[in-house]
Write a protein that holds these residues in place. Structure first.
Motif, mmCIF file in Angstrom:
data_model
loop_
_atom_site.group_PDB
_atom_site.id
_atom_site.type_symbol
_atom_site.label_atom_id
_atom_site.label_comp_id
_atom_site.label_asym_id
_atom_site.label_seq_id
_atom_site.Cartn_x
_atom_site.Cartn_y
_atom_site.Cartn_z
ATOM 1 N N ARG A 112 -9.218 6.633 9.273
ATOM 2 C CA ARG A 112 -10.597 6.142 9.321
ATOM 3 C C ARG A 112 -10.767 5.117 10.441
ATOM 4 O O ARG A 112 -11.634 5.242 11.289
ATOM 5 N N GLU A 147 0.018 7.183 1.268
ATOM 6 C CA GLU A 147 -1.232 7.949 1.272
ATOM 7 C C GLU A 147 -2.422 7.079 1.653
ATOM 8 O O GLU A 147 -3.267 7.477 2.459
ATOM 9 N N SER A 148 -2.484 5.883 1.081
ATOM 10 C CA SER A 148 -3.613 5.002 1.390
ATOM 11 C C SER A 148 -3.511 4.471 2.819
ATOM 12 O O SER A 148 -4.540 4.260 3.482
ATOM 13 N N ILE A 149 -2.295 4.270 3.313
ATOM 14 C CA ILE A 149 -2.116 3.827 4.699
ATOM 15 C C ILE A 149 -2.626 4.898 5.655
ATOM 16 O O ILE A 149 -3.364 4.603 6.609
ATOM 17 N N MET A 179 0.834 -1.180 0.000
ATOM 18 C CA MET A 179 0.000 0.000 0.000
ATOM 19 C C MET A 179 0.879 1.243 0.000
ATOM 20 O O MET A 179 1.940 1.265 0.605
ATOM 21 N N SER A 180 0.385 2.254 -0.621
ATOM 22 C CA SER A 180 1.126 3.528 -0.652
ATOM 23 C C SER A 180 0.959 4.235 0.700
ATOM 24 O O SER A 180 -0.016 4.010 1.421
ATOM 25 N N LYS A 231 -4.803 7.318 5.074
ATOM 26 C CA LYS A 231 -6.267 7.423 4.972
ATOM 27 C C LYS A 231 -6.947 6.293 5.731
ATOM 28 O O LYS A 231 -7.911 6.522 6.463
ATOM 29 N N ARG A 232 -6.453 5.078 5.564
ATOM 30 C CA ARG A 232 -7.046 3.915 6.239
ATOM 31 C C ARG A 232 -6.914 4.047 7.753
ATOM 32 O O ARG A 232 -7.877 3.825 8.489
#
Length: 111
Positions: free
Chosen positions: A12, A4-6, A1-2, A8-9
């Motif tokens: 959340r 950025e996605s880490i 995972m990038s 965001k996850r």
């Protein structure tokens, strides 16, 4: 995972974990206090252990709150690393501190 996605996850899921941790702690402590239980019913040694576990739970809630916070420290890769670390540590401390505190409550129950 990038990174950025880490981030965001984790922001959340950190928010969800934070809400669950605060809610479950409030319900558990509220029910204990409503039933008349107080830390003073414990022996001195158990009382120290209970307060240590309660402090660990408070610290863990702070770590989970930081994980869900949308503030990035420096850059996204650093935030991904730090938020992953605080999320994991916060979750572990919440489970261990909560289980320890409840175990002490059970040990101090009148027979």
């Amino acid at each position: 995972m990038s990174p950025e996605s880490i981030v965001k996850r984790i922001m959340r899921t950190g928010t969800v974990w934070f809400g669950v941790a605060v809610g479950s702690s409030a319900i558990t402590l509220g029910l204990l206090l409503a039933s008349g239980w107080r830390p003073t019913v414990l022996t001195a040694g158990l009382r120290v252990v209970w307060w240590c576990c309660a402090t660990i739970v408070v610290l863990s809630i702070g770590l989970l709150g930081w994980s869900g916070c949308p503030v990035l420290e420096i850059d996204v890769p650093t935030a991904a690393r730090n938020k992953s670390w605080t999320m994991q540590l916060g979750t572990m401390l919440f489970i261990l501190g909560g289980a320890g505190a409840m175990f002490v409550v059970l040990l101090g129950a009148p027979s």
